[in-house]
Motif scaffolding. Structure first.
Motif, PDB file in Angstrom:
ATOM      1  N   LEU A  37       0.829  -1.210   0.000  1.00 25.85           N
ATOM      2  CA  LEU A  37       0.000   0.000   0.000  1.00 25.85           C
ATOM      3  C   LEU A  37       0.862   1.258   0.000  1.00 25.85           C
ATOM      4  CD1 LEU A  37      -2.894   1.121   0.133  1.00 25.85           C
ATOM      5  CD2 LEU A  37      -2.654   1.158   2.628  1.00 25.85           C
ATOM      6  N   SER A  38       1.946   1.263   0.777  1.00 30.52           N
ATOM      7  CA  SER A  38       2.820   2.446   0.816  1.00 30.52           C
ATOM      8  C   SER A  38       3.532   2.649  -0.517  1.00 30.52           C
ATOM      9  CB  SER A  38       3.837   2.305   1.949  1.00 30.52           C
ATOM     10  OG  SER A  38       4.694   1.192   1.723  1.00 30.52           O
ATOM     11  N   LEU A  39       3.976   1.554  -1.146  1.00 33.72           N
ATOM     12  CA  LEU A  39       4.609   1.671  -2.461  1.00 33.72           C
ATOM     13  C   LEU A  39       3.619   2.170  -3.504  1.00 33.72           C
ATOM     14  CD1 LEU A  39       6.795  -1.578  -2.547  1.00 33.72           C
ATOM     15  CD2 LEU A  39       7.585   0.797  -2.328  1.00 33.72           C
ATOM     16  N   TYR A  40       2.380   1.679  -3.423  1.00 34.09           N
ATOM     17  CA  TYR A  40       1.355   2.124  -4.369  1.00 34.09           C
ATOM     18  C   TYR A  40       1.127   3.628  -4.237  1.00 34.09           C
ATOM     19  CZ  TYR A  40      -3.320   2.967  -6.241  1.00 34.09           C
ATOM     20  OH  TYR A  40      -4.394   3.486  -6.908  1.00 34.09           O
ATOM     21  N   ASN A  41       0.979   4.102  -2.988  1.00 32.75           N
ATOM     22  CA  ASN A  41       0.754   5.527  -2.780  1.00 32.75           C
ATOM     23  C   ASN A  41       1.937   6.353  -3.262  1.00 32.75           C
ATOM     24  OD1 ASN A  41      -1.711   6.573  -0.869  1.00 32.75           O
ATOM     25  ND2 ASN A  41      -1.304   4.389  -0.580  1.00 32.75           N
ATOM     26  N   THR A  42       3.125   5.854  -2.960  1.00 36.50           N
ATOM     27  CA  THR A  42       4.310   6.616  -3.347  1.00 36.50           C
ATOM     28  C   THR A  42       4.463   6.683  -4.867  1.00 36.50           C
ATOM     29  OG1 THR A  42       5.437   5.999  -1.305  1.00 36.50           O
ATOM     30  CG2 THR A  42       6.804   6.776  -3.135  1.00 36.50           C
ATOM     31  N   LEU A  43       4.331   5.550  -5.526  1.00 40.61           N
ATOM     32  CA  LEU A  43       4.571   5.493  -6.967  1.00 40.61           C
ATOM     33  C   LEU A  43       3.404   6.065  -7.767  1.00 40.61           C
ATOM     34  CD1 LEU A  43       6.233   1.962  -7.207  1.00 40.61           C
ATOM     35  CD2 LEU A  43       7.354   4.201  -7.140  1.00 40.61           C
ATOM     36  N   VAL A  61       1.475  10.932   6.833  1.00 33.30           N
ATOM     37  CA  VAL A  61       0.433  11.490   7.699  1.00 33.30           C
ATOM     38  C   VAL A  61      -0.779  10.562   7.738  1.00 33.30           C
ATOM     39  CG1 VAL A  61      -1.191  13.402   7.999  1.00 33.30           C
ATOM     40  CG2 VAL A  61       1.184  13.861   7.362  1.00 33.30           C
ATOM     41  N   LYS A  62      -1.146  10.012   6.598  1.00 39.72           N
ATOM     42  CA  LYS A  62      -2.346   9.167   6.532  1.00 39.72           C
ATOM     43  C   LYS A  62      -2.143   7.784   7.144  1.00 39.72           C
ATOM     44  CE  LYS A  62      -2.747   9.756   2.040  1.00 39.72           C
ATOM     45  NZ  LYS A  62      -3.272   9.638   0.656  1.00 39.72           N
ATOM     46  N   PHE A  63      -0.910   7.312   7.145  1.00 38.35           N
ATOM     47  CA  PHE A  63      -0.643   5.926   7.551  1.00 38.35           C
ATOM     48  C   PHE A  63      -1.151   5.579   8.957  1.00 38.35           C
ATOM     49  CE2 PHE A  63       2.322   2.698   9.306  1.00 38.35           C
ATOM     50  CZ  PHE A  63       1.926   1.626   8.511  1.00 38.35           C
ATOM     51  N   PRO A  64      -0.873   6.412  10.004  1.00 37.77           N
ATOM     52  CA  PRO A  64      -1.386   6.062  11.344  1.00 37.77           C
ATOM     53  C   PRO A  64      -2.909   5.976  11.381  1.00 37.77           C
ATOM     54  CG  PRO A  64       0.297   7.760  11.506  1.00 37.77           C
ATOM     55  CD  PRO A  64      -0.055   7.631  10.057  1.00 37.77           C
ATOM     56  N   PHE A  65      -3.578   6.855  10.653  1.00 37.93           N
ATOM     57  CA  PHE A  65      -5.040   6.819  10.633  1.00 37.93           C
ATOM     58  C   PHE A  65      -5.550   5.573   9.910  1.00 37.93           C
ATOM     59  CE2 PHE A  65      -3.924  11.223  11.272  1.00 37.93           C
ATOM     60  CZ  PHE A  65      -4.816  11.640  12.237  1.00 37.93           C
ATOM     61  N   TYR A  66      -4.875   5.198   8.843  1.00 29.22           N
ATOM     62  CA  TYR A  66      -5.245   3.969   8.146  1.00 29.22           C
ATOM     63  C   TYR A  66      -5.112   2.760   9.087  1.00 29.22           C
ATOM     64  CZ  TYR A  66      -5.362   6.175   3.516  1.00 29.22           C
ATOM     65  OH  TYR A  66      -5.694   6.941   2.422  1.00 29.22           O
ATOM     66  N   LEU A  67      -4.042   2.732   9.867  1.00 30.53           N
ATOM     67  CA  LEU A  67      -3.852   1.624  10.807  1.00 30.53           C
ATOM     68  C   LEU A  67      -5.014   1.531  11.792  1.00 30.53           C
ATOM     69  CD1 LEU A  67      -0.043   1.825  11.722  1.00 30.53           C
ATOM     70  CD2 LEU A  67      -1.171   0.046  10.389  1.00 30.53           C
ATOM     71  N   VAL A  68      -5.358   2.674  12.396  1.00 34.11           N
ATOM     72  CA  VAL A  68      -6.438   2.683  13.388  1.00 34.11           C
ATOM     73  C   VAL A  68      -7.766   2.318  12.743  1.00 34.11           C
ATOM     74  CG1 VAL A  68      -7.743   4.132  14.984  1.00 34.11           C
ATOM     75  CG2 VAL A  68      -5.246   4.341  14.852  1.00 34.11           C
ATOM     76  N   LEU A  69      -8.044   2.884  11.582  1.00 36.00           N
ATOM     77  CA  LEU A  69      -9.324   2.615  10.910  1.00 36.00           C
ATOM     78  C   LEU A  69      -9.431   1.159  10.469  1.00 36.00           C
ATOM     79  CD1 LEU A  69      -9.665   5.832   8.697  1.00 36.00           C
ATOM     80  CD2 LEU A  69     -11.029   5.253  10.703  1.00 36.00           C
ATOM     81  N   VAL A  70      -8.376   0.643   9.852  1.00 35.66           N
ATOM     82  CA  VAL A  70      -8.420  -0.722   9.324  1.00 35.66           C
ATOM     83  C   VAL A  70      -8.575  -1.744  10.438  1.00 35.66           C
ATOM     84  CG1 VAL A  70      -7.029  -2.513   8.214  1.00 35.66           C
ATOM     85  CG2 VAL A  70      -7.244  -0.267   7.159  1.00 35.66           C
ATOM     86  N   TYR A  71      -7.726  -1.645  11.465  1.00 35.56           N
ATOM     87  CA  TYR A  71      -7.790  -2.650  12.534  1.00 35.56           C
ATOM     88  C   TYR A  71      -9.004  -2.457  13.439  1.00 35.56           C
ATOM     89  CZ  TYR A  71      -3.259  -4.214  10.995  1.00 35.56           C
ATOM     90  OH  TYR A  71      -2.236  -4.718  10.228  1.00 35.56           O
ATOM     91  N   GLY A  72      -9.446  -1.196  13.581  1.00 35.89           N
ATOM     92  CA  GLY A  72     -10.702  -0.967  14.298  1.00 35.89           C
ATOM     93  C   GLY A  72     -11.883  -1.585  13.564  1.00 35.89           C
ATOM     94  N   ASN A  73     -11.849  -1.471  12.232  1.00 32.59           N
ATOM     95  CA  ASN A  73     -12.909  -2.064  11.420  1.00 32.59           C
ATOM     96  C   ASN A  73     -12.871  -3.597  11.480  1.00 32.59           C
ATOM     97  OD1 ASN A  73     -14.994  -2.223   9.360  1.00 32.59           O
ATOM     98  ND2 ASN A  73     -13.361  -2.750   7.932  1.00 32.59           N
ATOM     99  N   THR A  98     -14.713   7.675   9.029  1.00 31.83           N
ATOM    100  CA  THR A  98     -14.036   8.149   7.825  1.00 31.83           C
ATOM    101  C   THR A  98     -14.046   9.673   7.739  1.00 31.83           C
ATOM    102  OG1 THR A  98     -14.686   6.125   6.652  1.00 31.83           O
ATOM    103  CG2 THR A  98     -14.011   8.000   5.313  1.00 31.83           C
ATOM    104  N   LEU A  99     -15.196  10.277   8.007  1.00 31.59           N
ATOM    105  CA  LEU A  99     -15.288  11.738   7.957  1.00 31.59           C
ATOM    106  C   LEU A  99     -14.353  12.382   8.976  1.00 31.59           C
ATOM    107  CD1 LEU A  99     -19.151  12.195   7.554  1.00 31.59           C
ATOM    108  CD2 LEU A  99     -17.383  12.600   5.821  1.00 31.59           C
ATOM    109  N   PHE A 100     -14.346  11.826  10.184  1.00 31.13           N
ATOM    110  CA  PHE A 100     -13.473  12.388  11.219  1.00 31.13           C
ATOM    111  C   PHE A 100     -12.005  12.239  10.818  1.00 31.13           C
ATOM    112  CE2 PHE A 100     -10.864  11.673  15.014  1.00 31.13           C
ATOM    113  CZ  PHE A 100     -11.051  12.884  15.669  1.00 31.13           C
ATOM    114  N   SER A 101     -11.633  11.080  10.315  1.00 31.13           N
ATOM    115  CA  SER A 101     -10.241  10.835   9.940  1.00 31.13           C
ATOM    116  C   SER A 101      -9.811  11.744   8.801  1.00 31.13           C
ATOM    117  CB  SER A 101     -10.046   9.370   9.553  1.00 31.13           C
ATOM    118  OG  SER A 101     -10.356   8.520  10.640  1.00 31.13           O
ATOM    119  N   VAL A 102     -10.673  11.889   7.801  1.00 34.22           N
ATOM    120  CA  VAL A 102     -10.323  12.738   6.653  1.00 34.22           C
ATOM    121  C   VAL A 102     -10.171  14.188   7.089  1.00 34.22           C
ATOM    122  CG1 VAL A 102     -11.202  13.663   4.478  1.00 34.22           C
ATOM    123  CG2 VAL A 102     -11.329  11.207   4.931  1.00 34.22           C
TER     124      VAL A 102
END
Length: 362
Positions: A37-43, A61-73, A98-102
């Motif tokens: 996912l990080s390589l996809y975003n970067t490239l 910046v987005k990565f920590p929020f993705y971690l919390v959202l994904v594992y919380g889900n 999602t709205l709060f995270s964005v």
């Protein structure tokens, strides 16, 4: 302290570990997912923005929020809301998260990256500019969708595997139960035969004990496996026929034929004997005590054709309450073992019973 030899053995052991033991670890799959996912975003986004540095900054910046959202889900929302069928609550919490995270991501990107840390030339966007906001919401929902799909697919596969294992265990348990019912049924009949010989003080009783000992050894020790050789099964049948021959003497007219190559062929143990027991039990005349029995066993390529023919008499009403235990069990075993890959024909006529069994051999 380890010697050089022990260190060498340890190194060899670690080198010989299969790759699947490492890939089977959950953390490996998770790390691989986030790396991709990080390589996809970067490239991809770096190419779209024509600025790879900005893509790296934004994903950091987005990565920590993705971690919390994904594992919380995965570990909270799906098991507590989606799977129990609380769909409205699930999607409501998902949208709110999602709205709060964005909103937080937008704020951090604007005030941390564009203003303080980015190279000259970056200009902060309006906090809730529709275009970047919609884009980041789409990115977040995409991550939600991919991870949720992976989680639900994995759970479904695991559940199907558990169902198969339970079904397989249930079938094995039932097969063992049916086989255990056949064994006491057989011993009951044979001990009755031995009892009648001892009452008559027959010289044949010791020979019966020897034959019975061989049969018990086969049933108790060799029939525990799922398969036995056809040769051993035939030897077992022959021992049983010898016992019955000792009991009946000249009153038994037996025609036992074996055709084809029996070597290297396998089948489930104690599968054929109940048909022969049934013939002895129901094919004897009360008046004469005689029995005309025909048994045919033919190996046809990878299949076995087994046939039993015994006489039918009208004076068997007293036996009806005892009939069918061994035969019912073997029918059930055939269903469990072969499903629709076998053929069992039972044709009673006015004068005889004809049973034919056609099964595949291993």
């Amino acid at each position: 302290m380890q010697t050089s030899a022990s260190l060498s053995r340890s190194t060899t052991f670690l080198a010989d570990l299969p790759a699947r033991s490492l890939l089977g670890q959950r953390w490996v799959y998770h790390s691989l997912f986030w790396t991709v996912l990080s390589l996809y975003n970067t490239l991809y986004f770096g190419f779209m923005l024509n600025n790879y540095t900005q893509a790296v900054f934004e994903f950091s910046v987005k990565f920590p929020f993705y971690l919390v959202l994904v594992y919380g889900n995965i570990y909270y929302l799906i098991p507590n809301f989606l799977l129990p069928g609380k769909y409205i609550q699930y999607f409501a919490y998902l949208i709110l998260a999602t709205l709060f995270s964005v909103a937080v991501i937008q704020t951090l990107i604007n005030h941390l990256i564009y203003i303080n840390y980015c190279p000259v030339g970056y200009h902060p966007n309006v906090l809730f500019d529709p275009k970047p906001t919609a884009k980041r919401m789409f990115d977040t929902f995409s991550v939600f969708g991919v991870t949720s799909g992976i989680k639900l697919t994995k759970d479904w596969i695991d559940n199907q595997q558990r169902i198969k294992e339970l079904e397989g265990q249930s079938v094995r348990n039932e097969l063992e139960f049916l086989k255990s019912q056949i064994q006491p049924h057989f011993f009951f009949n044979t001990l009755n035969n031995l009892y009648s010989l001892t009452i008559k003080k027959s010289d044949l009783a010791p020979e019966v004990v020897v034959k019975l000992s061989g049969l018990m050894s086969y049933m108790l020790y060799e029939s525990d496996s799922q398969e036995t050789t056809l040769k051993k099964e035939i030897e077992h049948i022959q021992n049983y026929l010898d016992l019955e021959s000792l009991r009946f003497g000249k009153r038994l007219h037996l025609d036992f034929k074996i055709e084809g190559a029996i070597e290297q062929k396998k089948l489930p143990p104690l599968l054929l004997l109940p048909f022969i027991e049934n013939a002895f039990k129901h094919g004897t005349s009360h008046e004469t005590g005689a029995l005309d029995l025909k048994i045919s066993l033919k190996v046809l390529n990878e299949h076995l054709l087994f046939e039993v023919i015994n006489p039918k008499f009208d004076n068997q009403q007293s036996r009806k309450k005892h009939k069918g235990l061994g035969l019912k069990n073997v029918k059930r075993r055939l269903d469990l073992l072969y499903s629709d890959k076998y053929e069992l024909t039972i044709q009673p006529s006015d004068k005889e019973y004809f049973i034919s069994l056609f099964i595949p051999l291993n």
